[in-house]
Design a protein around this motif. Structure first.
Motif, PDB file in Angstrom:
ATOM      1  N   ARG A 150      -4.180  -2.182 -12.843  1.00 40.43           N
ATOM      2  CA  ARG A 150      -2.990  -2.408 -13.677  1.00 40.43           C
ATOM      3  C   ARG A 150      -2.831  -3.906 -13.865  1.00 40.43           C
ATOM      4  O   ARG A 150      -2.666  -4.646 -12.894  1.00 40.43           O
ATOM      5  CB  ARG A 150      -1.736  -1.812 -13.031  1.00 40.43           C
ATOM      6  N   VAL A 151      -2.930  -4.310 -15.127  1.00 40.19           N
ATOM      7  CA  VAL A 151      -2.893  -5.726 -15.476  1.00 40.19           C
ATOM      8  C   VAL A 151      -1.622  -5.988 -16.265  1.00 40.19           C
ATOM      9  O   VAL A 151      -1.310  -5.248 -17.207  1.00 40.19           O
ATOM     10  CB  VAL A 151      -4.135  -6.077 -16.345  1.00 40.19           C
TER      11      VAL A 151
ATOM     12  N   HIS B 268      -1.173   3.399  -4.724  1.00 38.85           N
ATOM     13  CA  HIS B 268      -0.940   2.105  -5.369  1.00 38.85           C
ATOM     14  C   HIS B 268      -1.381   1.066  -4.348  1.00 38.85           C
ATOM     15  O   HIS B 268      -0.769   0.952  -3.280  1.00 38.85           O
ATOM     16  CB  HIS B 268       0.539   1.882  -5.673  1.00 38.85           C
ATOM     17  N   LEU B 269      -2.431   0.350  -4.655  1.00 40.26           N
ATOM     18  CA  LEU B 269      -2.938  -0.669  -3.730  1.00 40.26           C
ATOM     19  C   LEU B 269      -2.729  -2.041  -4.358  1.00 40.26           C
ATOM     20  O   LEU B 269      -3.362  -2.379  -5.365  1.00 40.26           O
ATOM     21  CB  LEU B 269      -4.433  -0.437  -3.454  1.00 40.26           C
ATOM     22  N   GLY B 270      -1.825  -2.829  -3.794  1.00 38.05           N
ATOM     23  CA  GLY B 270      -1.515  -4.153  -4.333  1.00 38.05           C
ATOM     24  C   GLY B 270      -2.745  -5.044  -4.337  1.00 38.05           C
ATOM     25  O   GLY B 270      -3.546  -5.011  -3.403  1.00 38.05           O
TER      26      GLY B 270
ATOM     27  N   ILE C 221       0.895  -1.152   0.000  1.00 36.25           N
ATOM     28  CA  ILE C 221       0.000   0.000   0.000  1.00 36.25           C
ATOM     29  C   ILE C 221       0.932   1.200   0.000  1.00 36.25           C
ATOM     30  O   ILE C 221       1.660   1.424   0.961  1.00 36.25           O
ATOM     31  CB  ILE C 221      -0.884   0.060   1.259  1.00 36.25           C
ATOM     32  N   SER C 222       0.957   1.935  -1.121  1.00 32.18           N
ATOM     33  CA  SER C 222       1.853   3.076  -1.197  1.00 32.18           C
ATOM     34  C   SER C 222       1.011   4.307  -1.497  1.00 32.18           C
ATOM     35  O   SER C 222       0.311   4.359  -2.504  1.00 32.18           O
ATOM     36  CB  SER C 222       2.888   2.796  -2.292  1.00 32.18           C
TER      37      SER C 222
ATOM     38  N   LEU D 150      -3.736  -9.398 -12.431  1.00 33.35           N
ATOM     39  CA  LEU D 150      -4.049  -8.094 -11.832  1.00 33.35           C
ATOM     40  C   LEU D 150      -2.984  -7.795 -10.792  1.00 33.35           C
ATOM     41  O   LEU D 150      -2.818  -8.549  -9.829  1.00 33.35           O
ATOM     42  CB  LEU D 150      -5.435  -8.137 -11.167  1.00 33.35           C
ATOM     43  N   VAL D 151      -2.238  -6.715 -11.000  1.00 38.43           N
ATOM     44  CA  VAL D 151      -1.109  -6.406 -10.109  1.00 38.43           C
ATOM     45  C   VAL D 151      -1.520  -5.444  -9.002  1.00 38.43           C
ATOM     46  O   VAL D 151      -1.237  -5.677  -7.832  1.00 38.43           O
ATOM     47  CB  VAL D 151       0.076  -5.826 -10.920  1.00 38.43           C
ATOM     48  N   GLU D 152      -2.192  -4.351  -9.391  1.00 37.79           N
ATOM     49  CA  GLU D 152      -2.522  -3.346  -8.372  1.00 37.79           C
ATOM     50  C   GLU D 152      -3.603  -2.419  -8.892  1.00 37.79           C
ATOM     51  O   GLU D 152      -3.934  -2.421 -10.082  1.00 37.79           O
ATOM     52  CB  GLU D 152      -1.278  -2.526  -8.006  1.00 37.79           C
TER      53      GLU D 152
END
Lengths: 188, 294
Positions: free
Chosen positions: B136-137, B70-72, B61-62, B166-168
């Motif tokens: 973000r895929v 940016h949520l993983g 979680i950034s 699906l990354v984030e």
């Protein structure tokens, strides 16, 4: 051809090497391979909480986790609550308050309650009911369970009880694993 | 459960390689609270289960006001709820994640898994859509960005192609005087599947109490979660008052296409969409007025 996987984890304080099939749930591994039968199989869909164990300080349904996912994890089951012959304060309070009848749900309730007290040693009744909402009991009506947890929390706060967990009393997990590994690596 | 192979890659590249090599026979595993049930029931039968929880990007979680969130995809609901930035800047998404199942479920289930499971009733999805979240895929042919409102294509189906991961989620930092909210209607207090879920996000101009931006999303009232575009647009530029709320609630109700089932009739669900939309907008506005960030 599905390979069995060697998994290293810590169970009730003991380092354990497990040999699992990837399709086995953590619950199956605990019960069938390690003979830790305290965790119960209820619904197998994450609704009843009878299989609750603590994984790296979080309560999880062991029926909804694969055994192979336990690699590197620190797992506490109901067998890890008592220290030798001394019951954990939650176990003692469940007895005193008659918080169980048939007992199938009890290990799960104990583990959810332990996880709550580990995170929040001074819970309100609402906190307790929320933390236990993932555990179903068809005997008690919940009230006696909640009262036992309130009482246990009071004792922990007074420094009387302890939430420290001891070793597996009957047969250590590592002994059970050695037995299992001795069975050979045949794939079913 | 049928026999499966288990892989636990440490990098996105490794995961995509595995997923691409096995195509339709592979499925990513995050918290497993849907997948393991499906494996046991035989409703999904992948031969390869690719555990994505060891990949750092899926676990972070950034947040910064400059760069947003940016949520993983594999962050568990409980980790999300314990994150101070999430609670402060995205209270609606946080409350959605915190009412998915019991603590046992929240300790494992992730927002990314909730979306990829493709349920029209997933609680996190309307909250993500309200925030304008983008997925973000990453796949064998590179990466793409998919708005969350187009991610689910039908019950249990998503835009993900074989090999894609699906990354984030990417979400903008909230503007000053903006916030979000999520409400779910169930017939009990906890632990049930949504009869209706509504997510809303608002940005207000407090000088004249006008709506600068608005997004409303609905869950459990159609084959996929629904972005209520007309209802959202109807608020923008308007004074945020009872008439505007009522109009938006009416427009939101008009795009719901619910079915009758054991959880409620279609007519009842349409009514609840209106009620929840009004309440969500009111809560989001109250939060937005107090958001002095930036």
């Amino acid at each position: 051809m599905v390979k069995k996987v060697i998994v290293e984890a810590t169970i009730n304080g003991d380092p354990v090497e497990l040999l699992c099939e990837p399709r086995q749930s953590l619950l199956e591994v605990l019960r069938d391979e390690l003979e830790l039968t305290g965790s119960k199989e209820g619904c197998l869909t994450g609704d009843c909480g009878a299989c609750t164990v603590i994984v790296d300080s979080r309560p999880v349904c062991s029926c909804l986790m694969l055994g192979v996912e336990a690699a590197g994890k620190n797992i506490t089951t109901v067998e890890g609550l008592a220290t030798g012959a001394t019951l954990h304060v939650l176990q003692q309070k469940f007895l005193e308050h008659a918080s169980l009848q048939c007992g199938i749900c009890t290990p799960g309730f104990l583990m959810s309650a332990k996880s709550l007290l580990d995170h929040n040693p001074t819970p309100t009744e609402a906190d307790i009911r929320y933390a236990l909402a993932g555990n179903l009991c068809r005997c008690t009506g919940y009230d006696k369970i909640v009262k036992a947890v309130i009482d246990a929390a009071k004792h922990v706060a007074d420094g009387v009880g302890t939430t420290h967990h001891g070793k597996v009393p009957r047969k250590s997990a590592s002994e059970a694993t050695r037995d299992m590994l001795g069975k050979g690596e045949e794939v079913k | 459960m049928h026999a499966i192979n288990y892989e636990s890659p440490k990098t996105i590249a490794e995961a995509v390689k595995l997923l691409a090599a096995h195509g339709e026979k592979a499925r990513p595993l995050s918290g497993g609270t849907d997948l393991i049930i499906q494996l046991r029931a035989g409703t999904r039968r992948p031969e390869f289960v690719v555990d994505v929880k060891q990949i750092p990007e899926l676990h972070r979680i950034s947040f910064s006001l400059q760069h947003g969130l940016h949520l993983g995809a594999a962050v568990s609901c409980i980790e999300l709820h314990e994150n101070a930035d999430m609670r402060r800047y995205y209270p609606g998404l946080t409350e959605a994640a915190h009412l998915i199942g019991s603590l046992q479920i929240q300790s494992r289930a992730s927002v990314g898994g909730n979306l990829c499971n493709g349920s029209p009733a997933g609680d996190a999805t309307p909250a993500l859509i309200a925030l304008g979240a983008k997925a973000r895929v990453v796949g064998p042919n590179g990466e793409r960005i998919v708005p969350v409102e187009t991610f689910i294509t039908g019950p249990g189906r998503t835009v993900l192609q074989p090999g894609e991961l699906l990354v984030e989620f990417l979400i903008d930092a909230p503007a000053k005087h903006s916030s979000d909210a999520y409400l779910r209607f169930i017939p009990r207090n906890e632990m049930d599947i949504a009869v209706v879920g509504v997510g809303g996000a608002l940005t207000l101009d407090l000088d004249d109490d006008r709506v600068v931006d608005a997004r409303i999303a609905l869950g459990a009232v159609g084959p996929t979660p629904i972005f209520a575009a007309e209802a959202s647009k109807s608020l923008i530029g308007k004074k945020f008052d009872a008439a505007a709320i009522e109009n938006a609630a009416r427009l939101a109700t008009s795009v719901a296409t619910p079915i009758d089932d054991m959880r409620g009739t279609a007519e009842y669900r349409r009514h609840i969409v209106g009620v929840l939309t009004s309440r969500v907008l009111t809560i989001a506005a109250e939060r937005a007025r107090h958001n002095e960030q930036r």
